[in-house]
Write an enzyme that holds these catalytic residues in place. Structure first.
Site, PDB file in Angstrom:
ATOM      1  N   LYS A 112       0.958  -1.260   0.042  1.00 28.02           N
ATOM      2  CA  LYS A 112      -0.136   0.021  -0.089  1.00 28.02           C
ATOM      3  C   LYS A 112       0.974   1.097   0.049  1.00 28.02           C
ATOM      4  CE  LYS A 112      -4.232   1.111   2.361  1.00 28.02           C
ATOM      5  NZ  LYS A 112      -4.785   1.012   3.718  1.00 28.02           N
ATOM      6  N   SER A 199      -7.603   9.660   9.312  1.00 26.89           N
ATOM      7  CA  SER A 199      -6.416  10.016   8.577  1.00 26.89           C
ATOM      8  C   SER A 199      -6.571  10.150   7.356  1.00 26.89           C
ATOM      9  CB  SER A 199      -5.329   8.691   8.786  1.00 26.89           C
ATOM     10  OG  SER A 199      -4.901   8.467  10.053  1.00 26.89           O
TER      11      SER A 199
END
Length: 226
Positions: A112, A199
């Site tokens: 990721k 986030s």
């Protein structure tokens, strides 16, 4: 008021390192403690016992009533923390009311691509808690339960902002409990003033070139870590 017998039944279903008890006489709590000498009793203003395979906990305000052991109580707080926000910091503050030491575990998912590198996520957290010996950051890969065992933790801290979070976390807790029965998952409600901060919100706001100062822990300039 719940019956004494009901409390005893609940206690048998709770992991032995921590008992989260809202009700019960002092004499009964002492009885439970004498039969579980390594257990610490924690009282919570809001506790929900789910009638399922395991006991799940929603905890808002807690205080230790009966410190029964000199063993350091450590918990891990796992996540991607990309980046670490004001909401995360609030949960660490809450966790420090329950545990002697909190290890912030930064999951390293190499498949990721994130906003910050894993190293910079750790650097941000290290800078924020510099001088605080009760908090440390570690990067880990693999299963969260294995990381908890490696850190000598008795609990995994998870933040809950809404019912969607809770349903996800209770499923994860059930899985973790099957594999790591000695590790308790403690779900903490994110305090209301920062419950909307995530986030992903920070990343999105940044993508439009806007300031994210109000989403970050006080004194943290995210530009130092980009």
């Amino acid at each position: 008021m719940q019956s004494t017998d009901t409390l005893r039944q609940v206690v048998h279903r709770v992991p032995r390192r921590f008992l989260f008890i809202r009700w019960g006489t002092k004499a009964l709590r002492q009885e439970i403690v004498s039969s579980n000498p390594h257990t610490r009793i924690i009282y919570s203003d809001y506790v929900k016992f789910e009638r399922s395979i395991n006991s799940h906990f929603l905890i808002r305000y807690s205080q230790i009533l009966l410190p029964l052991s000199d063993m350091e109580r450590s918990a891990i707080f796992p996540g991607s923390f990309d980046p670490f926000t004001r909401g995360h910091a609030a949960l660490v503050d809450e966790a420090l009311n329950l545990f002697d030491r909190v290890v912030i575990g930064i999951g390293n998912n190499t498949s990721k691509q994130g906003l910050l590198t894993v190293a910079n996520r750790k650097r941000l957290i290290d800078d924020l808690y510099a001088g605080n010996t009760r908090v440390e950051a570690r990067i880990y890969t693999g299963l969260t339960g294995e990381f908890a065992e490696e850190m000598g933790a008795c609990a995994i801290i998870r933040g809950v902002r809404n019912t969607t979070d809770f349903e996800y976390e209770r499923t994860m807790e059930a899985t973790n409990h099957r594999i790591y029965p000695d590790i308790t998952t403690v779900m903490l409600f994110t305090p209301a003033p920062v419950a909307d901060i995530s986030s992903s919100t920070v990343r999105e706001v940044l993508s439009f070139g806007r300031s994210v100062e109000e989403f970050m822990p006080v004194g943290v300039d995210i530009n130092k870590y980009l």
